[in-house]
Design a protein around this motif. Sequence first.
Motif, PDB file in Angstrom:
ATOM      1  N   TYR A 167      54.269  64.702 -20.526  1.00 26.85           N
ATOM      2  CA  TYR A 167      53.513  63.493 -20.861  1.00 26.85           C
ATOM      3  C   TYR A 167      52.726  63.054 -19.637  1.00 26.85           C
ATOM      4  N   GLN A 168      51.501  63.565 -19.546  1.00 28.66           N
ATOM      5  CA  GLN A 168      50.706  63.386 -18.350  1.00 28.66           C
ATOM      6  C   GLN A 168      49.866  62.109 -18.415  1.00 28.66           C
ATOM      7  N   MET A 169      49.944  61.342 -17.334  1.00 31.81           N
ATOM      8  CA  MET A 169      49.127  60.165 -17.098  1.00 31.81           C
ATOM      9  C   MET A 169      49.509  58.958 -17.953  1.00 31.81           C
ATOM     10  N   PRO A 170      50.666  58.345 -17.708  1.00 32.71           N
ATOM     11  CA  PRO A 170      50.956  57.027 -18.293  1.00 32.71           C
ATOM     12  C   PRO A 170      50.155  55.987 -17.524  1.00 32.71           C
ATOM     13  N   LEU A 171      49.172  55.397 -18.180  1.00 32.60           N
ATOM     14  CA  LEU A 171      48.196  54.572 -17.459  1.00 32.60           C
ATOM     15  C   LEU A 171      48.408  53.080 -17.687  1.00 32.60           C
ATOM     16  N   GLU A 172      47.804  52.526 -18.735  1.00 38.85           N
ATOM     17  CA  GLU A 172      47.754  51.070 -18.877  1.00 38.85           C
ATOM     18  C   GLU A 172      49.108  50.484 -19.274  1.00 38.85           C
ATOM     19  N   LEU A 173      49.491  49.423 -18.582  1.00 42.37           N
ATOM     20  CA  LEU A 173      50.730  48.704 -18.837  1.00 42.37           C
ATOM     21  C   LEU A 173      50.415  47.377 -19.520  1.00 42.37           C
ATOM     22  N   VAL A 199      50.760  67.950 -22.557  1.00 44.87           N
ATOM     23  CA  VAL A 199      50.266  69.308 -22.310  1.00 44.87           C
ATOM     24  C   VAL A 199      50.844  70.296 -23.317  1.00 44.87           C
ATOM     25  N   GLU A 200      51.787  69.866 -24.124  1.00 47.26           N
ATOM     26  CA  GLU A 200      52.379  70.771 -25.105  1.00 47.26           C
ATOM     27  C   GLU A 200      51.555  70.861 -26.383  1.00 47.26           C
ATOM     28  N   ASP A 201      50.902  69.758 -26.794  1.00 43.76           N
ATOM     29  CA  ASP A 201      50.155  69.799 -28.055  1.00 43.76           C
ATOM     30  C   ASP A 201      48.890  68.945 -28.050  1.00 43.76           C
ATOM     31  N   LEU A 202      48.485  68.433 -26.886  1.00 42.04           N
ATOM     32  CA  LEU A 202      47.278  67.607 -26.720  1.00 42.04           C
ATOM     33  C   LEU A 202      47.382  66.242 -27.400  1.00 42.04           C
ATOM     34  N   SER A 203      48.550  65.873 -27.884  1.00 43.03           N
ATOM     35  CA  SER A 203      48.709  64.558 -28.500  1.00 43.03           C
ATOM     36  C   SER A 203      48.690  63.472 -27.432  1.00 43.03           C
ATOM     37  N   ALA A 204      48.510  62.242 -27.872  1.00 40.40           N
ATOM     38  CA  ALA A 204      48.685  61.057 -27.027  1.00 40.40           C
ATOM     39  C   ALA A 204      49.864  60.265 -27.585  1.00 40.40           C
ATOM     40  N   SER A 205      50.341  59.308 -26.804  1.00 41.06           N
ATOM     41  CA  SER A 205      51.523  58.582 -27.255  1.00 41.06           C
ATOM     42  C   SER A 205      51.587  57.195 -26.627  1.00 41.06           C
ATOM     43  N   ILE A 206      52.344  56.333 -27.281  1.00 45.83           N
ATOM     44  CA  ILE A 206      52.620  54.983 -26.791  1.00 45.83           C
ATOM     45  C   ILE A 206      54.132  54.855 -26.629  1.00 45.83           C
ATOM     46  N   TRP A 207      54.541  54.298 -25.504  1.00 47.73           N
ATOM     47  CA  TRP A 207      55.952  54.153 -25.178  1.00 47.73           C
ATOM     48  C   TRP A 207      56.267  52.679 -24.958  1.00 47.73           C
ATOM     49  N   LYS A 236      59.609  56.447 -26.847  1.00 50.00           N
ATOM     50  CA  LYS A 236      58.322  56.751 -27.468  1.00 50.00           C
ATOM     51  C   LYS A 236      58.297  56.171 -28.866  1.00 50.00           C
ATOM     52  N   ILE A 237      57.280  55.363 -29.183  1.00 49.77           N
ATOM     53  CA  ILE A 237      57.223  54.672 -30.468  1.00 49.77           C
ATOM     54  C   ILE A 237      56.035  55.087 -31.319  1.00 49.77           C
ATOM     55  N   ILE A 238      55.015  55.723 -30.717  1.00 42.12           N
ATOM     56  CA  ILE A 238      53.827  56.147 -31.468  1.00 42.12           C
ATOM     57  C   ILE A 238      53.393  57.513 -30.957  1.00 42.12           C
ATOM     58  N   ASP A 239      53.155  58.444 -31.865  1.00 37.35           N
ATOM     59  CA  ASP A 239      52.542  59.734 -31.565  1.00 37.35           C
ATOM     60  C   ASP A 239      51.184  59.783 -32.247  1.00 37.35           C
ATOM     61  N   ILE A 240      50.150  60.208 -31.531  1.00 42.65           N
ATOM     62  CA  ILE A 240      48.820  60.358 -32.115  1.00 42.65           C
ATOM     63  C   ILE A 240      48.412  61.815 -31.907  1.00 42.65           C
ATOM     64  N   PRO A 241      48.368  62.622 -32.960  1.00 43.62           N
ATOM     65  CA  PRO A 241      48.123  64.059 -32.788  1.00 43.62           C
ATOM     66  C   PRO A 241      46.668  64.376 -32.463  1.00 43.62           C
ATOM     67  N   ALA A 242      46.480  65.545 -31.866  1.00 46.02           N
ATOM     68  CA  ALA A 242      45.134  66.072 -31.673  1.00 46.02           C
ATOM     69  C   ALA A 242      44.548  66.483 -33.016  1.00 46.02           C
ATOM     70  N   GLU A 243      43.210  66.555 -33.087  1.00 53.59           N
ATOM     71  CA  GLU A 243      42.536  66.914 -34.332  1.00 53.59           C
ATOM     72  C   GLU A 243      41.894  68.290 -34.187  1.00 53.59           C
ATOM     73  N   PRO A 244      42.185  69.235 -35.094  1.00 50.72           N
ATOM     74  CA  PRO A 244      41.553  70.572 -35.018  1.00 50.72           C
ATOM     75  C   PRO A 244      40.030  70.460 -35.061  1.00 50.72           C
ATOM     76  N   ALA A 245      39.367  71.356 -34.321  1.00 55.03           N
ATOM     77  CA  ALA A 245      37.904  71.319 -34.265  1.00 55.03           C
ATOM     78  C   ALA A 245      37.367  72.707 -33.980  1.00 55.03           C
ATOM     79  N   ASP A 246      36.148  72.947 -34.407  1.00 52.00           N
ATOM     80  CA  ASP A 246      35.454  74.205 -34.116  1.00 52.00           C
ATOM     81  C   ASP A 246      35.180  74.259 -32.621  1.00 52.00           C
ATOM     82  N   PRO A 247      35.631  75.314 -31.925  1.00 55.16           N
ATOM     83  CA  PRO A 247      35.380  75.402 -30.478  1.00 55.16           C
ATOM     84  C   PRO A 247      33.910  75.276 -30.114  1.00 55.16           C
TER      85      PRO A 247
END
Length: 468
Positions: A249-255, A274-282, A295-306
């Motif tokens: 879980y890289q870069m826990p920023l705003e408090l 770095v495992e799945d490109l998701s973001a999260s709220i703790w 961890k209370i919220i997971d926001i997944p990455a969205e598939p896209a055409d490279p």
Amino acid sequence: MTRWTPDPTFYPSPREAVTAPAEKLAYVAAFDRTATRPDAIVVLDTDPDSPDYGRVVGWTDLPYVGDELHHFGWNACSSALCPTAPHPHVERRYLIVPGLRSSRIHVLDTQPDPRQPQIVRVIGAEELAKRAGYSRPHTVHCGPDGIYLSALGGADGAEGPGGIAILDHTTFEVRGAWEADRGPQFLAYDVWWHLTQDVLVTSEWGTPSMIEDGIIGELLLGRRYGHAIHFWDLAKRRHVQRVDLGDQYQMPLELRPAHDPTKSYGFVGVVISVEDLSASIWLWHRDGDAWAVTKIIDIPAEPADPANLPDLLKPFGAVPPLVTDIDLSVDDRFLYVSCWGTGELRQYDVSDPLHPVQTGSVHLGGIVRRTAHPSAPDEALAGGPQMVEVSRDGRRVYVSNSLYGAWDDQFYPDGVGAWLAKLDVDVDAGGLTPDERFFPHGEEFRGLRVHQTRLQGGDASSDSYCYP
């Protein structure tokens, strides 16, 4: 300047702050990515009854180039009413504006004409380094005993440790470093607190070389950016506990701590896994005599055409949400989460902090979507909701679209543009609606990018309170 009566924009409790009159002006930090023109503080009219509503009505150029303005704040706020405050009669009058690249700190007086702030002092990088041992000032918070300024770098070219400098409320002199015992803390980013509990909290990003030229893929995949938050004894200025979220879980920023001073919890946003490109709220909270995070919220990455992705993301075939800011309404009900990568602002009801419920969503911009604003449906937008500011009464949310110059260029290589939007909030049922009358963008910002907004009289992320 010292007053004999408390500033009328100060409120002892969040309940009273919610009843404050609506802001009529907004101050916006705007910067020149080329570093060949001065950055500026831009003033917007936010009075819906004004003929200039949603337009630029003031502009103050800074005296130098190459600052890259970032998170600025007020010299004083409602925390000055705390019973231990030695400065209960200071005014919310001066904007303290740091340059993240230059390490200069600018002091602007919003009186006598709030539409034309005047520069009254510039604190040079050498003074910050000599008196506090820091460089690369990042975030400003007005505390009861002074101005707290987080910094990412050390003095004399040192990468770190980053930490907190204290400035005087009225003279703006750099008093020194805040920490008496930093323990294992090295990386820095945000700083907040539970004032009535003598608890201070800090988060982590990276050292200057890790962030100033963009995200470094090897460091990200090597899990080298920050991934912990720190708890401190506020009165003794001493490190108490490091809580690791896990190095994926890289870069826990705003408090964002609860505004209610009787509560012992707060929220932190994590940019990317770095495992799945998701973001999260703790959620941080008490666990007996210690602190814990959940961890209370997971926001997944969205598939896209490279083919539609910037080079950094092509190998992954997905768009990460990139949660780069969060904000909590003054009544502690709604948490706003900016997904700068996917171009979305989410609203969650966090009345039960451990069980948030999503109640709203608006798309603007995005790496792939490029969603237009309703007032300009034919204009594809770059960037996305990034810095978020909520009015004291919780009825208006302002979002700006630039993150940090080098990171803008990586994720939006065809240009990030410049825009700022206002969203109206249904405070009863939840939900967000873009205000079609309020969308300053493009040449209104004279070629500068816009980063953060502060609201006249205070907002949800500038004030803290000592009475429930």
